[in-house]
Design an enzyme around this catalytic site. Sequence first.
Site, short mmCIF file in Angstrom:
data_model
loop_
_atom_site.label_atom_id
_atom_site.label_comp_id
_atom_site.label_asym_id
_atom_site.label_seq_id
_atom_site.Cartn_x
_atom_site.Cartn_y
_atom_site.Cartn_z
N GLY A 40 0.80 -1.23 0.00
CA GLY A 40 0.00 0.00 0.00
C GLY A 40 0.83 1.26 0.00
O GLY A 40 0.49 2.23 0.69
N SER A 41 1.91 1.29 -0.81
CA SER A 41 2.75 2.48 -0.81
C SER A 41 1.99 3.70 -1.35
O SER A 41 2.21 4.82 -0.89
CB SER A 41 4.04 2.26 -1.61
N ASP B 87 -6.83 0.41 3.11
CA ASP B 87 -5.39 0.67 3.16
C ASP B 87 -5.11 2.07 3.70
O ASP B 87 -4.15 2.29 4.46
CB ASP B 87 -4.74 0.45 1.78
O1 PMV Z 1 -4.16 -5.26 -3.47
P1 PMV Z 1 -4.33 -4.69 -2.12
O2 PMV Z 1 -3.38 -5.24 -1.12
O3 PMV Z 1 -4.41 -3.20 -2.11
O4 PMV Z 1 -5.76 -5.20 -1.59
C1 PMV Z 1 -6.93 -4.96 -2.31
C2 PMV Z 1 -8.10 -5.36 -1.49
C3 PMV Z 1 -9.44 -5.18 -2.21
O5 PMV Z 1 -10.45 -5.54 -1.29
C4 PMV Z 1 -9.53 -6.11 -3.40
C5 PMV Z 1 -9.65 -3.75 -2.67
C6 PMV Z 1 -10.02 -2.74 -1.60
O6 PMV Z 1 -9.83 -1.55 -1.83
O7 PMV Z 1 -10.54 -3.13 -0.54
#
Ligand code: PMV
Length: 323
Positions: free
Chosen positions: A110-111, A155
Amino acid sequence: MKKITVSAPGKLMLFGEHAVVYNRPCLVTAVNQRLNLEAEIIKNQILLLEAPDVQIQEYQKELKDLGKGDIPKAARFVEMAVKNFLTEYQLPAGLKIKTRAEFSAQFGFGSSSASTVCVLKGLSEIAKIKLTNKEIFDLSYKTVLDIQGKGSGFDVAAAIYGGTIYFWTGGKIIEPINIDSIPLVVGYSGIKADTVTLINQVKEKADKNPELVEGIYNRIEEIVNQAKEKILKKEWDKVGDLMNKNHHLLKQLGVSIDKLDKMCQAALDAGAYGAKLSGAGGGDCMIALVSEEKREQVARAIEKAGGIMIEVKVNAEGVRIEV
Ligand code: PMV
């Protein structure tokens, strides 16, 4: 104040990915590898950006043109965050921003959201505007949506609040989970995943077969709620079971890949309580829950399955001013 350094943690999704985009809860934890950002007021009415980790060098744009034209992918979040800040508040002049991550942008930690949060926290301090965490969340989440069009904001919440959080789409609920740690092992698949592509892939599946996908989301919601209780009670064997179930549902959604499945299976064979992919799927990381006695064994098994171990501590502190 002319110059400030801010840092925010990366994150790992524990439970509930994908379903959380569609009005469901998830559990996320902040990790102790951080994104550092230095912001400095400069004379010219421009944004200067240095982000060498993601190959952004001497990037510059007039403040009045922020958000316009072709923006390199790696500069988008910082540029849009500055633009969104300036839409609501004022700065004395232009800005020089430098970012440095303690983790690779490939991991899916999540940078982008951590740098968005750092920009908004840093600029509010420089401009002496007291923003609450929720106000920083709302502006950061808007920035993410402006760029990606999609996402739950989990995130962003992890980067701001830190710790481990029970989170509901768009920040409807942001509830800290009061624990000291979770015994996790983290394995990187070596494959970079694109979150938006995977969200779109799941949406296509949902358009074709809404009942199936809604059913999966409902089961994921139950798992997240049970996991929250079991984590608080440190019933790790039960939490592990729920991780396996969550991974299975993500497979049904079609977002896992062979490599992640193999790494999870290897972890289970080596005695982990449970294992699952973490995040959008398609690559990035998997997590395994382990007892201290099994930690080494599980780590070696994941490596044997082609994974790369990432040493992180979870439950890390949220955004903070460094100097
Ligand atoms: O790819 P990452 O680690 O950012 O995770 C995405 C998670 C999702 O549920 C698919 C998207 C979100 O924004 O919640």
